[in-house]
Design a protein around this motif. Structure first.
Motif, PDB file in Angstrom:
ATOM      1  N   PHE A  31       7.854   2.682   2.539  1.00 47.04           N
ATOM      2  CA  PHE A  31       7.596   1.797   3.671  1.00 47.04           C
ATOM      3  C   PHE A  31       7.070   0.433   3.190  1.00 47.04           C
ATOM      4  N   VAL A  32       6.091   0.509   2.299  1.00 45.38           N
ATOM      5  CA  VAL A  32       5.476  -0.719   1.771  1.00 45.38           C
ATOM      6  C   VAL A  32       6.504  -1.534   0.974  1.00 45.38           C
ATOM      7  N   ILE A  48      -0.052  -5.459   5.033  1.00 43.89           N
ATOM      8  CA  ILE A  48       0.416  -4.546   3.993  1.00 43.89           C
ATOM      9  C   ILE A  48      -0.565  -4.515   2.826  1.00 43.89           C
ATOM     10  N   HIS A  49      -1.093  -5.685   2.519  1.00 42.69           N
ATOM     11  CA  HIS A  49      -2.059  -5.779   1.439  1.00 42.69           C
ATOM     12  C   HIS A  49      -3.277  -4.894   1.729  1.00 42.69           C
ATOM     13  N   TYR A  59      -2.808   1.737  -4.249  1.00 42.94           N
ATOM     14  CA  TYR A  59      -3.585   0.713  -4.950  1.00 42.94           C
ATOM     15  C   TYR A  59      -3.379   0.782  -6.455  1.00 42.94           C
ATOM     16  N   SER A  60      -3.214   2.004  -6.956  1.00 47.10           N
ATOM     17  CA  SER A  60      -3.082   2.155  -8.407  1.00 47.10           C
ATOM     18  C   SER A  60      -1.641   1.984  -8.890  1.00 47.10           C
ATOM     19  N   ASP A  61      -0.751   1.666  -7.959  1.00 43.19           N
ATOM     20  CA  ASP A  61       0.660   1.526  -8.328  1.00 43.19           C
ATOM     21  C   ASP A  61       0.960   0.087  -8.772  1.00 43.19           C
ATOM     22  N   GLU A  87      -7.015  -7.773 -10.460  1.00 41.52           N
ATOM     23  CA  GLU A  87      -7.435  -6.399 -10.166  1.00 41.52           C
ATOM     24  C   GLU A  87      -6.569  -5.342 -10.837  1.00 41.52           C
ATOM     25  N   ILE A  88      -5.476  -5.791 -11.474  1.00 45.53           N
ATOM     26  CA  ILE A  88      -4.645  -4.813 -12.178  1.00 45.53           C
ATOM     27  C   ILE A  88      -5.287  -4.533 -13.538  1.00 45.53           C
ATOM     28  N   PRO A  89      -5.625  -3.272 -13.836  1.00 47.62           N
ATOM     29  CA  PRO A  89      -6.322  -2.990 -15.083  1.00 47.62           C
ATOM     30  C   PRO A  89      -5.460  -3.186 -16.331  1.00 47.62           C
ATOM     31  N   GLU A  90      -4.165  -2.912 -16.237  1.00 39.73           N
ATOM     32  CA  GLU A  90      -3.371  -3.032 -17.459  1.00 39.73           C
ATOM     33  C   GLU A  90      -2.825  -4.465 -17.615  1.00 39.73           C
TER      34      GLU A  90
END
Length: 669
Positions: A31-32, A48-49, A59-61, A87-90
DNA sequence: GCCAACCGTG
């Protein structure tokens, strides 16, 4: 707790539960994705955010985060993109590439370069996606030095000759002015496509080297690389005021090209419009519509100047309606072009209406409106706008000053003009160019300060051109200054020997001084040089058609009516006190019956035609290729009063709005 | 999972 007796059954149960949760997650994710991939509007995007933030699974995707970043960038919000990024860890190249591209596509070049540096510093390797993008940042910010710093590692990795990176390098070197290096990269690329060639063309064009840009086009043709609309677009930075044969070349290229892309038409229209071929620009525009293509904002902004040039106000108005209907506003270029079009057609109120309705105005908008007033002799209105613009914190540029200076000179505002000249140099540190000098000479000259004007020329740090001397010569004519007039004319006969107007001005000066021998001498001189007087031509637009009149013209189908009406009108004018001003007919080198000749000047014929062809109350708009003569100016004042019409005459350098026997120029022109 | 050039106003 009851011991598990049937592990198989339990595991089956567990497995279906997991599956169900997975399905829910998958559905939510699908959906997102579906929304993010379909250009959501800003409100939907934010919803959506928050949905993503509230769901740990989403969130972790990382791939969702990337899509989110792209969507924010598409809305011109690289700052929010950056928040998502942080905010993305990698950290890997794809994520960094997307961040850099978000900056670049929104012209945040410095941020893009900083991002690139920190990416390298943290050990993430730039790849063949990163390089084209960061090279664009170099092009955009004109950072040749950093561009070279990108080139070296690209060579080391063997990426410099790959298609996208190679093209990026050609474009970067070209934009930054290093055309030799651009060409070297192009030559070394083992595989090139149309973009490679177009980038090379663009490089030359962006540096004003149109001939060399065309050489590349010819080379392409010889290598059977077919120019495409992008090739036309690449040429466009250099198309202004080019030679006739170059226009012909581009036209040939256009004719050989597929016609379904708007870009090709847009560029061709702009080529015409920027090379004094306004009627060709307008015709091509009509042809384009007939072809079934819908003009966009760029088409409109390109064709409107041509409409203004031709005083084709009915076409201009139709285009305006189209803009409103197709919601091509708000758009600065379109709105600014509309202001200018109306102004050039003498429709001050319409110009002002567009200006007033704008949501955002830039220096171009203010300048357009100021010169609209300036050309109509409304100097104080122009000054008022200039002050407002300053109050709003907009910084006037060189052209804005040309516009205010010329407004002052047309309105006879000597002190104000001097003030703005000083302001420009001292406050805004703008070095005056030829246009400013022309304005100043004109300002001083029109105010009767002929000597001061001449001194101004003598003090100029650049070589004066014909327009500067021309302004001085006009002033000498108005104020009967023969000595300086001869000096100015001397320069003009060398700088613009084919311009008949200057010979006529000088002969005018001689005639007023009674030096008939010199008048004859000039006439012989002109004959000897093969210079013909430009015949006066007046245009009047009626029902989308432009009607043209020469002096004494009898070719119009309604000639008989026109002359009858002129006769009647003349009787009424003489009754009201009109006396033909024959001494201004001195500029007529030909010996003709002065009074009769005056009566049939082209503008008078055009106006009479306008009067008999339109209803009472409809303003009449005339465009003339020369300056209005004094007799016509007086006559038109009478005509405006007797027929109760507004008459707008546009001559070579200004507008006359006649109403109830008065002209907006205050008889100062 | 992400790429390049190029069109408009005073």
């Amino acid at each position: 707790m009851k011991p598990i007796t049937n592990p198989t059954k339990f595991s089956r149960h567990l497995s279906t539960a997991t599956q169900r949760t997975q399905t829910i997650h998958q559905n939510a994710e699908a959906f997102v994705i579906q929304i993010l991939d379909n250009n959501p509007d800003f409100k939907t995007l934010k919803e959506i955010h928050s949905k993503i933030i509230s769901d740990p699974h989403l969130y972790s995707d990382t791939s969702l985060a990337i899509k989110l970043m792209r969507a924010y960038a598409a809305h011109g919000k690289p700052e929010i993109t950056r928040k998502v990024f942080d905010e993305i860890p990698e950290r890997n190249n794809v994520i960094c590439n997307v961040m850099i591209r978000s900056y670049v596509n929104n012209h945040f070049y410095k941020d893009a370069i900083l991002m690139y540096k920190s990416m390298v510093a943290s050990g993430v390797m730039p790849d063949h996606y990163t390089l084209p993008c960061i090279l664009k940042a170099c092009s955009g910010s004109n950072s040749l030095r950093f561009g070279v710093q990108i080139h070296c590692p690209a060579v080391k990795k063997g990426l410099d000759l790959t298609l996208y990176t190679g093209n990026g390098l050609v474009a970067m070197y070209g934009k930054c002015g290093n055309l030799v290096e651009a060409r070297r990269v192009l030559d070394e690329m083992p595989y090139r496509d149309i973009v490679s060639w177009n980038s090379m063309v663009a490089g030359y064009a962006q540096n004003g080297r149109f001939d060399e840009a065309l050489e590349v086009c010819k080379e392409m043709e010889s290598l059977s690389v077919i120019p495409d609309p992008g090739t036309m677009a690449s040429l466009s930075p250099a198309i202004t005021n080019t030679r006739k044969e170059n226009v012909v070349f581009v036209k040939k290229m256009f004719l050989n090209m597929a016609k379904e892309e708007l870009v090709a038409w847009n560029v061709m229209i702009a080529v015409y419009a920027n090379n004094s071929m306004s009627s060709e620009a307008v015709s091509l525009y009509s042809l384009m519509e007939a072809h079934g293509l819908k003009p966009d904002a760029i088409t409109i902004a390109s064709v409107l100047p041509a409409c203004g040039d031709l005083s084709a106000v009915s076409l201009g108005k139709r285009i305006h309606e189209y803009v409103v209907m197709k919601v091509l506003r708000p758009n600065l270029s379109v709105e600014n072009a509309l202001i200018d079009m109306y102004a050039k057609c003498g429709c001050l109120q319409e110009a002002r209406k567009v200006f007033d309705e704008m949501q955002i105005r830039d220096v171009v908008s203010w300048t357009s409106m100021m010169s609209a007033y300036g050309r109509s002799g409304k100097g104080h209105e122009a000054i008022e706008l200039f002050s407002k613009m300053q109050e709003l914190g907009l910084v006037p540029d060189s052209i804005a000053f040309v516009s205010i200076l010329s407004a002052c000179s047309h309105a006879g505002l000597l002190n104000e003009g001097k003030y703005y000249y000083k302001l420009m140099r001292e406050e805004y540190k703008i070095v005056p160019r030829l246009e400013h000098f022309t304005c100043m000479v004109d300002l001083l000259g029109r105010a009767g300060r002929v000597n001061e004007a001449y001194d101004h020329i003598k003090r100029m740090p650049v070589e004066p051109n014909d327009r500067v001397w021309g302004a001085l010569l006009s002033a000498c004519n108005v104020y009967n200054n023969m000595d300086i007039g001869i000096i100015a004319a001397d320069h003009l006969f060398q700088l613009a020997p084919e311009q008949s107007g200057y010979y006529i001005l000088l002969s005018n000066i001689y005639a007023k001084a009674g030096r008939w021998k010199d008048v004859t001498l000039i006439r012989l001189f002109m004959k000897g040089r093969g210079i013909k007087k430009i015949p006066g031509v007046s245009n009047v637009e009626l029902d989308d058609r432009v009607h043209t009149f020469l002096a004494g013209d009898r070719s119009h189908p309604r000639t008989a009516e026109i002359y009858d009406e002129l006769d009647i009108l003349l009787g009424k004018m003489k009754e009201a006190g009109y006396v033909p001003k024959t001494d201004t007919a001195l500029h007529d080198v030909e010996e003709e019956d002065k009074e009769n000749h005056l009566l049939v000047h082209s503008e008078k014929l055009a106006i009479v035609f306008g009067i008999i062809s339109t209803k009472r109350g409809i303003p009449i708009r005339i465009t003339k290729n020369l300056r209005v003569c004094e007799d016509c100016h007086i006559a038109i004042k009478y005509i405006s009063k007797i027929t109760d019409r507004r008459i707008v005459v546009r001559d070579t350098n200004r507008y006359h709005h006649f109403e109830s026997g008065i002209c907006s120029c205050g008889d100062y022109w």
